[in-house]
Design an enzyme around this catalytic site. Structure first.
Site, short mmCIF file in Angstrom:
data_model
loop_
_atom_site.label_atom_id
_atom_site.label_comp_id
_atom_site.label_asym_id
_atom_site.label_seq_id
_atom_site.Cartn_x
_atom_site.Cartn_y
_atom_site.Cartn_z
N ARG A 111 0.82 -1.21 0.00
CA ARG A 111 0.00 0.00 0.00
C ARG A 111 0.86 1.26 0.00
O ARG A 111 0.42 2.32 -0.47
CB ARG A 111 -0.95 0.01 1.21
N ASP A 147 -10.15 -3.51 4.89
CA ASP A 147 -10.36 -4.96 4.83
C ASP A 147 -9.45 -5.69 5.82
O ASP A 147 -9.86 -6.65 6.48
CB ASP A 147 -10.09 -5.48 3.42
N GLU A 148 -8.22 -5.24 5.92
CA GLU A 148 -7.30 -5.87 6.87
C GLU A 148 -7.83 -5.73 8.29
O GLU A 148 -7.77 -6.68 9.09
CB GLU A 148 -5.92 -5.24 6.74
N ALA A 149 -8.36 -4.56 8.62
CA ALA A 149 -8.94 -4.34 9.95
C ALA A 149 -10.13 -5.26 10.19
O ALA A 149 -10.31 -5.81 11.28
CB ALA A 149 -9.36 -2.88 10.11
#
Length: 202
Positions: A111, A147-149
């Protein structure tokens, strides 16, 4: 927070709509983190009433550094994953599995890179994957911080057995990773309030 549990949920949330029922499939996941890449193999069994997921162990399933470290030499990013793919092939042969679908999901390391460098790295990875005939490529992509969270939150609350007990309140999660941090809280009756944050760490 367990990366393994996070990507267990990745399978359920990303792959579930595209796999036919009453069938067994095999899914390879490469968690391409900022500090290293890990590969996992899952057996996914579908019936009309349920989907069961179990992990098939792959020895030596991690390489370092992460693919984002090869921003100045993208070809090496693809080659860096070869040991993982070779170990996956040995595991599939041992289990008498002909093919498995592969998804590569990167996180904060990618990112933080310019889009042009990300594209070069992913192109090099896809080139390397072409040497492995047991792979059916699904996608190579970068997870958003949001999304990772969300996967963090799902993993933490799964471990607490939150979803099996409607009287139990969910808890928030805070993930301090190698190149980012994610925090997430449930908000009222909405599914989740996601706040994914990223920053370089010095």
């Amino acid at each position: 927070m367990s990366k393994l549990l996070r990507f267990f949920f990745t399978i359920l949330l990303i792959f579930y709509p595209t796999i036919s029922f009453s069938a067994t499939s095999y899914e390879l996941i490469i968690d391409a983190g900022s500090s290293g890449s890990r590969i996992h193999l899952y057996k996914v069994f579908h019936t009309d009433k349920a989907t069961k997921v179990s992990e098939v162990s792959i020895q030596d399933n991690k390489v370092e550094p992460g693919i984002s470290a090869y921003s100045e030499d993208p070809e090496q990013a693809g080659l860096s994953l070869a040991p993982l793919l070779d170990n996956a092939r040995h595991t599939l042969e041992r289990e008498k599995i002909a093919k498995a679908r592969l998804t590569i999901l990167a996180t904060a390391g990618m990112r933080l890179l310019p889009k042009s460098q990300v594209n070069f790295i992913y192109a090099a990875i896809i080139k390397t994957l072409g040497k492995y005939d047991f792979i059916k490529l699904n996608k190579v992509a970068t997870l958003s911080g949001q999304d990772e969270a969300l996967f963090d939150w799902l993993s933490v609350n799964l471990q607490r057995n939150t979803f099996a007990n409607t009287a139990k309140k969910s808890v928030g999660s805070l993930d301090l990773a190698g190149a980012s941090f994610q925090k997430i809280l449930a908000s009222g009756y909405s599914y989740a309030l996601v706040k994914g944050c990223q920053r370089p760490f010095w």
